[in-house]
Design a protein around this motif. Structure first.
Motif, PDB file in Angstrom:
ATOM      1  N   LEU A 188       0.824  -1.197   0.000  1.00  0.00           N
ATOM      2  CA  LEU A 188       0.000   0.000   0.000  1.00  0.00           C
ATOM      3  C   LEU A 188       0.867   1.259   0.000  1.00  0.00           C
ATOM      4  CD1 LEU A 188      -2.610  -1.255   2.616  1.00  0.00           C
ATOM      5  CD2 LEU A 188      -2.838  -1.231   0.119  1.00  0.00           C
ATOM      6  N   TYR A 189       0.222   2.399  -0.183  1.00  0.00           N
ATOM      7  CA  TYR A 189       0.957   3.649  -0.362  1.00  0.00           C
ATOM      8  C   TYR A 189       0.656   4.650   0.738  1.00  0.00           C
ATOM      9  CZ  TYR A 189       2.750   2.451  -4.953  1.00  0.00           C
ATOM     10  OH  TYR A 189       3.439   1.856  -5.971  1.00  0.00           O
ATOM     11  N   GLN A 190       1.619   5.517   0.951  1.00  0.00           N
ATOM     12  CA  GLN A 190       1.422   6.683   1.805  1.00  0.00           C
ATOM     13  C   GLN A 190       1.034   7.848   0.917  1.00  0.00           C
ATOM     14  OE1 GLN A 190       4.831   8.962   3.701  1.00  0.00           O
ATOM     15  NE2 GLN A 190       4.021   7.963   5.532  1.00  0.00           N
ATOM     16  N   HIS A 191       0.078   8.636   1.370  1.00  0.00           N
ATOM     17  CA  HIS A 191      -0.391   9.764   0.569  1.00  0.00           C
ATOM     18  C   HIS A 191      -0.213  11.061   1.347  1.00  0.00           C
ATOM     19  CE1 HIS A 191      -2.826  11.872  -2.436  1.00  0.00           C
ATOM     20  NE2 HIS A 191      -3.418  12.493  -1.432  1.00  0.00           N
ATOM     21  N   THR A 192       0.230  12.090   0.644  1.00  0.00           N
ATOM     22  CA  THR A 192       0.296  13.432   1.206  1.00  0.00           C
ATOM     23  C   THR A 192      -0.798  14.258   0.555  1.00  0.00           C
ATOM     24  OG1 THR A 192       2.687  13.283   1.543  1.00  0.00           O
ATOM     25  CG2 THR A 192       1.712  15.485   1.544  1.00  0.00           C
ATOM     26  N   ALA A 193      -1.737  14.727   1.358  1.00  0.00           N
ATOM     27  CA  ALA A 193      -2.884  15.464   0.829  1.00  0.00           C
ATOM     28  C   ALA A 193      -2.443  16.784   0.218  1.00  0.00           C
ATOM     29  CB  ALA A 193      -3.899  15.707   1.940  1.00  0.00           C
ATOM     30  N   MET A 243      -1.171   6.597   5.500  1.00  0.00           N
ATOM     31  CA  MET A 243      -1.281   5.437   4.631  1.00  0.00           C
ATOM     32  C   MET A 243      -2.723   5.315   4.143  1.00  0.00           C
ATOM     33  SD  MET A 243       1.720   4.037   4.413  1.00  0.00           S
ATOM     34  CE  MET A 243       1.311   2.419   3.739  1.00  0.00           C
ATOM     35  N   VAL A 244      -2.877   4.683   2.976  1.00  0.00           N
ATOM     36  CA  VAL A 244      -4.219   4.480   2.443  1.00  0.00           C
ATOM     37  C   VAL A 244      -4.416   2.997   2.140  1.00  0.00           C
ATOM     38  CG1 VAL A 244      -4.789   6.759   1.570  1.00  0.00           C
ATOM     39  CG2 VAL A 244      -3.315   5.310   0.220  1.00  0.00           C
ATOM     40  N   GLY A 245      -5.381   2.393   2.845  1.00  0.00           N
ATOM     41  CA  GLY A 245      -5.789   1.039   2.534  1.00  0.00           C
ATOM     42  C   GLY A 245      -6.812   1.040   1.419  1.00  0.00           C
ATOM     43  N   LEU A 246      -7.342  -0.124   1.100  1.00  0.00           N
ATOM     44  CA  LEU A 246      -8.264  -0.257  -0.018  1.00  0.00           C
ATOM     45  C   LEU A 246      -9.424  -1.159   0.369  1.00  0.00           C
ATOM     46  CD1 LEU A 246      -5.608  -0.905  -2.813  1.00  0.00           C
ATOM     47  CD2 LEU A 246      -6.946   1.202  -2.529  1.00  0.00           C
ATOM     48  N   ALA A 247     -10.623  -0.779  -0.058  1.00  0.00           N
ATOM     49  CA  ALA A 247     -11.805  -1.628   0.047  1.00  0.00           C
ATOM     50  C   ALA A 247     -12.361  -1.765  -1.366  1.00  0.00           C
ATOM     51  CB  ALA A 247     -12.839  -1.013   0.982  1.00  0.00           C
ATOM     52  N   LEU A 248     -12.305  -2.987  -1.904  1.00  0.00           N
ATOM     53  CA  LEU A 248     -12.572  -3.176  -3.326  1.00  0.00           C
ATOM     54  C   LEU A 248     -13.598  -4.274  -3.577  1.00  0.00           C
ATOM     55  CD1 LEU A 248      -8.862  -3.212  -4.589  1.00  0.00           C
ATOM     56  CD2 LEU A 248     -10.406  -1.245  -4.537  1.00  0.00           C
TER      57      LEU A 248
END
Length: 414
Positions: free
Chosen positions: A220-225, A339-344
């Motif tokens: 997973l990825y880290q995101h900077t808003a 961090m950003v997880g995913l719900a798919l």
């Protein structure tokens, strides 16, 4: 034991097939993608680096007996092939091959194939995670804070997908290990099934909740808003089907690919009834970086905004001067990192594999393709007469496309 290179004719087939089997067993994020369209890249004639695939039509119910055929209502999704990637085995010269190279297939598999496939599986998952988080429209959780409530995580994601009529089978949620630990610690007392409690303690994961299979994921990825100094508003009302928004903002404001936004008074509607539900605003994802210049910016968003017609997905046309919210659910999101997880669900994104060309003038060259996922592995080996070395490599090509990305979410974490 069989020598790896003893039978050159079938060495490539065995190595590529073994590698493909190991690769398929190690994939995780990418298994949540729809792979039905890989067959479109198997056609005998070239299809180019992208294809347009039809999405199911959307038609309205007729009232009464009067025949009223619907207008043509077709949408197409673009599935595009990305950059090739691969894994190169160390070069080996003739003397080393004679003295220390693995001679049996089992030894060669353990020393070379398994590590190569582990890295390729991670790379495939990493590319899938990047595409999914930047193209998923929904969001639950708070960026920069790990979730501690199943209701605010799996519960909220389930509500979101149910309200948008996403398929309820094969839903998957992938979150960072740190977030999984926080959820497990906060909710262990809520689980009654002995098997689930055992899984939590023995494996460190929750297992299944609210219709999701939960897994910790390391790809997973880290995101900077993005960074907004003041209010950001629509400069003009977007047209029906718009994929860009014209904004008024502060010069220097930044908008990042993967940022989630909502628009004041713009709510989602059910894809069949077209009726608004709930009090949560419709969320969109920004698909490309942008920066405010002269107090204005144009941002690309997904999904497209439809406020009328068969593809309607919002209750009304967004109004000029309507205010935007950055990362709904996150307080003070300006420049926040998490961090950003995913719900798919299975139909949110397409994953395709391309079968690479086999060369006939090499010692070994063989491509094997998984019949279900369409992912292919090509293995090549050849000798260099000048250096007396053997070159060995694995190659892979995959591509992505948006299908029903408005049913996919990111799980904002710390």
């Amino acid at each position: 034991m069989a020598n790896v290179w003893g039978t050159i004719k079938d060495a490539g087939q065995w190595i590529s097939m073994t590698g493909l089997e190991i690769l398929e067993s190690k994939r995780r994020v990418s298994k949540a993608f729809n792979t039905d369209y890989s067959r479109e890249f198997e056609l005998r004639y070239p299809v180019g680096d992208s294809i347009k695939v039809p999405m199911p039509g959307v038609h309205s119910i007729r009232n009464g007996l009067e025949y009223n055929p619907p207008a043509n209502a077709e949408r197409f999704a673009t599935v595009s092939i990305g950059e090739p990637f691969g894994y190169d085995l160390p070069e080996i010269d003739s003397l080393e091959a004679a003295l220390s190279s693995p001679r049996s297939r089992s030894a060669f598999e353990k020393k070379h194939i398994e590590p190569a496939m582990a890295k390729l599986a991670t790379e495939i998952d990493s590319r899938c995670a990047l595409y999914a988080y930047q193209h998923a429209a929904g969001v639950v959780g708070s960026l920069g804070t790990n979730p501690t409530s199943l209701d605010g995580t799996t519960g909220a994601a389930k509500q979101y997908m149910d309200e948008l009529a996403a398929p309820d089978e094969d839903r998957i949620m992938l979150i960072p290990s740190k977030a999984m630990r926080a959820l497990k610690a906060a909710n262990v007392a809520l689980f009654n099934p002995a098997a689930e409690i055992s899984r939590e303690f023995k494996e460190g994961s929750i297992g299944r909740a609210d219709g999701f299979d939960l897994f910790p994921a390391q790809s997973l990825y880290q995101h900077t808003a993005g960074s907004w100094t003041g209010a950001v508003k629509l400069a003009a009302a977007p047209a029906n089907g718009a994929t860009t928004l014209s904004l008024t903002c502060t010069t220097g404001d930044t908008f990042k690919a993967g940022d989630k936004i909502s628009i004041a008074l713009v709510y989602p509607v059910h894809p069949v009834t077209k009726r608004r539900f709930g009090t949560d605003l419709k969320t969109f994802t920004i698909t490309a970086d942008a920066t405010g210049v002269s107090s204005a910016a144009t941002v690309s968003i997904s999904p497209a905004i439809y406020y009328e017609g068969p593809f309607q997905n919002v209750n009304a046309q967004p109004a000029a001067n309507a205010a935007l919210t950055l990362w709904p659910g996150t307080s003070s999101p300006k420049g926040k990192v998490g961090m950003v997880g995913l719900a798919l669900p299975q139909n949110a994104f397409a994953l395709v594999g391309l079968k690479l060309e086999e060369f006939t003038n090499m010692e070994v060259c063989k491509t094997m393709r998984d019949p279900d996922s369409g992912i292919s592995i090509r293995f090549m080996a050849d000798g260099d007469a000048r250096s007396s070395k053997r070159i060995r490599r694995f190659d892979c090509v995959i591509g992505f496309g948006e299908l029903y990305n408005d049913t996919a979410l990111v799980v904002a974490c710390g």
